[in-house]
Enzyme design. Structure first.
Site, PDB file in Angstrom:
ATOM      1  N   GLU A  99       0.814  -1.218   0.000  1.00 31.61           N
ATOM      2  CA  GLU A  99       0.000   0.000   0.000  1.00 31.61           C
ATOM      3  C   GLU A  99       0.847   1.267   0.000  1.00 31.61           C
ATOM      4  OE1 GLU A  99      -4.168  -1.233   1.944  1.00 31.61           O
ATOM      5  OE2 GLU A  99      -2.627  -0.928   3.446  1.00 31.61           O
ATOM      6  N   CYS A 123       5.836  -5.436  15.840  1.00 32.52           N
ATOM      7  CA  CYS A 123       5.508  -4.442  16.860  1.00 32.52           C
ATOM      8  C   CYS A 123       4.059  -4.689  17.266  1.00 32.52           C
ATOM      9  CB  CYS A 123       5.702  -3.028  16.335  1.00 32.52           C
ATOM     10  SG  CYS A 123       7.421  -2.732  15.842  1.00 32.52           S
TER      11      CYS A 123
END
Ligand code: SAH
Length: 381
Positions: A99, A123
């Site tokens: 994206e 994360c």
């Protein structure tokens, strides 16, 4: 139509272009000049096919068209947010989907570019972190995101005034310092004054903290640097940004202190995501200011952007304001980043590609998320 195996010339630097030409039988003595002409058509004027290159001999254009393409990544979908943010889902091969986000502002337009499909860092608050690394993006795919955005925004030539893409941030999917060579190749062309001509000051590379690569990013790429800090203690950062176990806060800040080119005019940005009851106390704000002292720094507080199944919530607006005030009093101006494009999942940390078809459960989760977000936005001033 060129055969499917044709190589796109996008992403090649001047030298590689010349080599590609000699490979096609262009005489050595001619290759350099021809490469310069092609370079100008590709990166300055944004030509999408060889036929348009009026100042080149017809036969040469035909040969080029048979051997190469100027193909951009394929657009699978485009979404436009109510705030004008645009997100493209792109594909360059089976399962290679990523994206790119364009964020228009009054005085600038920032393109947020991906460096990998998926990510290895995990994360715990990041949506991309839930997607396994598929592979690194090539220079063609990284630069292709910029070319495609410029096409869509009618932002050619690259040397024009009133440019739409004025800034590029390597803050899309992936960890750019785990794809150093390809990111470097793409950013070198992006910042070439005779190419896409973006000043290095307007390009920012964001890293979760691949410490050994930070000095090389400074000396070999020379863009601005952003650090995804998010916590002021190792015990917490180990959980939020697990690469911290390998490269703890002290080592990370030491690399920042010695980052080539950092100065008060070129500050390092420290990103800090605001997670409710996780990292948002006044004591942490004071500690943040303390540990950054001596580093030419900017602080960017990012209200947490939710995603389906996320184990965190965004801090309350009162908490964010209080945190910001402490940071502000320490001399850091306007530290809160306004969330953009949340309604189309284009905000920080929401990017993720999905090659499988949307299932009903995904759609329901997305609807629930949209409700949560409108409630969250309504609470903000
Ligand atoms: N891997 C690099 C590049 C990604 S940049 C890095 O970590 O810096 C994307 C930025 O958005 C990072 O600062 C990241 O920590 C932050 N981010 C990730 N998920 C987020 C979320 N859900 N809400 C707000 N910010 C988020």
């Amino acid at each position: 139509m060129p055969p499917a195996t044709c190589e796109s010339l996008i992403g090649l630097d001047g030298k590689a272009l010349a080599t590609a030409l000699t490979g096609q039988g262009v005489a050595e003595g001619q290759a350099r000049m021809r490469a310069n002409q092609l370079w100008n058509w590709i990166y300055v004027r944004g030509a999408k096919d060889f036929a348009a290159m009026g100042n080149l001999a017809k036969d040469f254009r035909k040969d080029m068209g048979e051997a190469f393409t100027l193909a951009r990544p394929e657009i699978i979908s485009e979404q436009i947010s109510t705030d004008g943010t645009r997100k493209w889902l792109l594909r360059t091969g089976p399962g290679i989907e990523f994206e790119t986000v364009y964020i228009p502002e009054k005085d600038r337009g920032t393109l947020c570019v991906s460096s990998q499909v998926g990510c290895t860092l995990n994360c715990s608050f990041c949506h991309t972190g839930t997607q396994k690394l598929v592979r690194n993006l090539t220079p063609a795919e990284i630069l292709g995101q910029v070319m495609l955005a410029k096409d869509a925004l009618e932002d050619w030539p690259s040397t024009g005034t009133n440019r739409k893409v004025t800034n590029v941030v390597m803050m899309g999917m992936g960890e750019p310092l785990y794809n150093f060579d390809n990111v470097k190749a793409a950013l070198t062309i992006l910042t070439d004054g005779d190419g896409l001509a973006l000043s290095k000051r307007r390009v920012t590379l964001s890293t979760a903290g691949v410490v050994p690569m930070i000095p090389r990013a400074g000396s070999e790429i020379g863009s601005g640097l952003a650090i995804s800090l998010h916590a002021v203690r190792d015990e917490l950062r180990d959980v939020l940004v697990p690469i911290n176990k390998k490269y703890p806060i002290k080592d990370l800040l030491e690399a920042c202190r010695t980052y080539p080119g950092a100065s008060n005019a070129r500050r390092i940005t420290f990103e800090y995501v605001m997670l409710k009851e996780v990292n948002d106390t006044a004591a942490e704000a004071r500690e943040l200011v303390r540990i950054l002292s001596g580093i030419p720094a900017k602080i960017n507080l990012i209200p947490f952007n939710a995603w389906p199944g996320a184990p965190y919530e965004c801090s309350s607006w009162t908490k964010i304001e209080k945190f910001a005030e402490i940071v502000n009093r320490a001399g850091y101006a306007s530290p809160v980043r306004t969330p953009r494009g949340r309604d189309i999942m284009a905000a920080c940390g929401q990017l993720k590609s999905e090659s499988v078809k949307e299932r009903a459960s995904t759609r329901l989760a997305a609807e629930k998320l949209a409700d949560m977000q409108s409630a969250q936005l309504a609470r903000m001033p």
